[in-house]
Design a protein around this motif. Structure first.
Motif, mmCIF file in Angstrom:
data_model
loop_
_atom_site.group_PDB
_atom_site.id
_atom_site.type_symbol
_atom_site.label_atom_id
_atom_site.label_comp_id
_atom_site.label_asym_id
_atom_site.label_seq_id
_atom_site.Cartn_x
_atom_site.Cartn_y
_atom_site.Cartn_z
ATOM 1 N N TYR A 63 0.827 -1.124 0.101
ATOM 2 C CA TYR A 63 -0.043 0.140 0.021
ATOM 3 C C TYR A 63 0.750 1.315 -0.224
ATOM 4 O O TYR A 63 0.434 2.278 -0.662
ATOM 5 N N ARG A 69 -4.724 -2.174 -4.440
ATOM 6 C CA ARG A 69 -6.038 -2.811 -4.678
ATOM 7 C C ARG A 69 -6.058 -4.207 -4.082
ATOM 8 O O ARG A 69 -6.614 -4.744 -3.645
ATOM 9 N N LEU A 87 -6.443 -3.987 -0.253
ATOM 10 C CA LEU A 87 -7.740 -3.374 -0.001
ATOM 11 C C LEU A 87 -8.697 -4.780 -0.088
ATOM 12 O O LEU A 87 -9.803 -4.784 0.604
ATOM 13 N N GLN A 88 -8.267 -5.747 -1.004
ATOM 14 C CA GLN A 88 -9.266 -6.896 -1.107
ATOM 15 C C GLN A 88 -9.309 -7.674 0.387
ATOM 16 O O GLN A 88 -10.425 -8.357 0.370
ATOM 17 N N LEU A 101 -9.268 -6.216 3.250
ATOM 18 C CA LEU A 101 -9.671 -5.194 4.398
ATOM 19 C C LEU A 101 -10.954 -5.878 5.219
ATOM 20 O O LEU A 101 -11.077 -5.885 6.413
ATOM 21 N N LEU A 141 -13.558 1.313 5.448
ATOM 22 C CA LEU A 141 -14.482 1.007 4.620
ATOM 23 C C LEU A 141 -15.052 1.898 3.311
ATOM 24 O O LEU A 141 -15.191 1.451 2.156
ATOM 25 N N CYS A 161 -12.674 3.851 1.717
ATOM 26 C CA CYS A 161 -11.729 3.503 0.853
ATOM 27 C C CYS A 161 -11.718 2.308 0.174
ATOM 28 O O CYS A 161 -11.545 2.433 -1.038
ATOM 29 N N TYR A 162 -12.268 1.312 0.753
ATOM 30 C CA TYR A 162 -12.703 -0.008 0.072
ATOM 31 C C TYR A 162 -13.787 0.128 -0.837
ATOM 32 O O TYR A 162 -13.819 -0.429 -2.117
ATOM 33 N N ASN A 163 -14.895 0.728 -0.603
ATOM 34 C CA ASN A 163 -15.992 1.230 -1.412
ATOM 35 C C ASN A 163 -15.556 1.959 -2.606
ATOM 36 O O ASN A 163 -16.364 1.914 -3.756
ATOM 37 N N MET A 219 -12.667 -5.111 -6.698
ATOM 38 C CA MET A 219 -12.514 -6.372 -5.935
ATOM 39 C C MET A 219 -13.046 -7.593 -6.359
ATOM 40 O O MET A 219 -13.553 -7.719 -7.357
ATOM 41 N N SER A 270 -13.633 -11.424 -2.055
ATOM 42 C CA SER A 270 -13.708 -10.169 -1.144
ATOM 43 C C SER A 270 -15.175 -9.713 -0.867
ATOM 44 O O SER A 270 -15.447 -9.296 -0.025
ATOM 45 N N LEU A 330 -17.266 -9.593 2.531
ATOM 46 C CA LEU A 330 -17.697 -8.417 3.188
ATOM 47 C C LEU A 330 -19.241 -8.875 3.552
ATOM 48 O O LEU A 330 -19.880 -8.545 4.605
#
Length: 439
Positions: A64, A73, A76-77, A79, A194, A196-198, A204, A208, A212
């Motif tokens: 990161y 990315r 982040l998957q 997370l 979350l 940042c993940y969205n 994704m 992942s 979620l």
């Protein structure tokens, strides 16, 4: 953990450390071809006492921090699984097993709240407007108490036109840097992560999105009666959540619903709404019910997991409705004439109730009478009277259409008023000239 999975993870840890800077982009692109790597890393994260957990978290943070979008990315998957590990450990009151996970999450958070120059970011969000279609108010049972079709028939007043193009923008930030998790800042940090993940949901992987949905259900039902319905035998301690945290979970669930995870997404949506009802969170209830309403009445048309990713929302077009009620110069002129005619009709009705003949006061000295329909009776040369506008030699024609009769009557009245006004002006001008000559 199997020895084969452990070998895959150890190889992944060693090869990145020997890469030169020029080969980072090519290495990031090749990660998607390693099908056994991602499931093996999930197994490491789920085993809190694994000896590989700390080096894995360290390398994910290096990914990161590198600034390479594909490596970010890739981190982040994981997370959702990292969040669940942190929350489950906090609920079990065993913080010593989550030190590396906390460091990884705090590192990502502190990197995201600042820009490239190290200055704190200020994020902006546009609030949906009720004058435009959106998932928040298209369905009649979500926000509005009236039918959604009424949105297009709202009168285009001056105030509505002035505010039509305006949109409300909400700003958040700057956020403070955090060095450790506390009970006060835990969900503030997790909610931002979350977010940042969205922002990268379209990149994704399917595993992942499945994770979620699963952790969303677990967070919401643990310690509640629904846990027995879902047959989850893990942690039975209730977890504290916030409304903002549930809203971010719902954003990801909505995307998963429309992209191949209909079953898990539907269960997760019901569980989040269940917890929002228990906690009386209005924001989460609003978003959750809006998403659920869009899924009712039609089968889910989920895209294939390998195809293009998107969110499908049924929006009713409003252009045709607005065009029928558009304000033009012709409509304004017609509205003015209609109002003028209605006032004349009301005056005539009040002046002649019951069909009684009302005498007409004439300034020209010519006696005449007014009929209830507005026509005047003038004396003819043969002693008879005829309505105004009728020729002496011909008989009046009877119109079968009442609308044409009304328009003819209205035209006769207008001509009579104009002739009377002209006679008054001529007499007044004549008397004034006689006065001046006598003087």
């Amino acid at each position: 953990m199997l020895a084969m999975d452990q070998g895959v993870v150890e190889e992944w840890l060693s090869e990145y450390k020997t890469l030169p800077d020029s080969a980072v982009s090519a290495y990031a692109a090749s990660l998607k071809d390693k099908g056994a790597l991602v499931p093996a890393l999930y197994k490491v994260i789920r085993e809190n006492y694994s000896e590989l957990l700390e080096p894995v978290c360290h390398q994910l943070f290096e990914f990161y921090r590198s600034g390479e979008p594909q490596l970010q990315r890739f981190t982040l998957q994981f997370l959702p699984e990292l969040l669940w590990s942190l929350l489950s450990v906090s609920a079990a009151r065993d913080p010593h097993t989550s030190g590396c996970i906390e460091a990884l999450l705090l590192g990502i958070y502190n990197l995201e709240i600042v820009d490239k120059d190290g200055q704190s970011k200020v994020l902006s969000f546009t609030v949906p407007s009720l004058s435009k279609p959106s998932v928040y108010h298209e369905e009649q049972n979500v926000i509005l108490v009236f039918q959604p079709s009424a949105i297009g028939s709202i009168a285009l007043t001056e105030g509505a036109l002035a505010n039509h193009g305006l949109s409300r923008v909400v700003y958040t930030g700057p956020l403070l840097q955090r060095e450790n998790f506390t009970a006060q800042n835990r969900f503030e940090v997790l909610t931002f992560l979350l977010l940042c993940y969205n922002a990268a949901l379209s990149y994704m992987s399917s595993i992942s999105l499945q994770t979620l949905c699963q952790i969303s259900s677990r967070v919401c039902i643990c310690g509640y009666p629904r846990q027995q319905i879902r047959r989850y035998k893990g942690i039975s301690t209730r977890m504290t959540v916030t409304s903002e945290f549930l809203v971010q979970l719902l954003t990801g669930i909505h995307y998963a619903l429309c992209n191949g995870e209909a079953e898990l997404g539907s269960k997760a949506l019901d569980d989040v709404l269940y917890r929002a009802q228990l906690e009386l969170f209005p924001e989460a209830l609003l978003v959750g019910n809006a998403i659920k309403s869009t899924q009712q009445g039609a089968a889910l048309k989920s895209n294939t997991k390998e195809g293009a990713r998107s969110i499908q929302v049924e929006i009713t077009p409003t252009a045709s409705r607005i065009s029928r009620n558009a304000v033009t110069s012709l409509s304004i002129r017609g509205h003015r004439w209609k109002r003028h005619e209605s006032q004349e009709v009301s005056v005539d009705n009040e002046a002649a109730p019951g069909g009684v003949v009302v005498p007409d006061i004439s300034v020209t000295g010519v006696s005449s009478e007014r009929m209830p329909n507005g026509d005047s009776l003038r004396p003819r040369s043969d002693g008879r009277s005829h309505p105004d506008g009728e020729t002496l030699g011909g008989a009046p024609e009877v119109s079968q259409d009442p609308r044409s009769h009304e328009s003819a009557t209205r035209g006769q009245e207008v001509r009579r008023q104009k002739s009377m006004r002209r006679m008054v002006e001529n007499e007044s001008s004549g008397s004034a000239s006689i006065g001046r000559s006598q003087h």
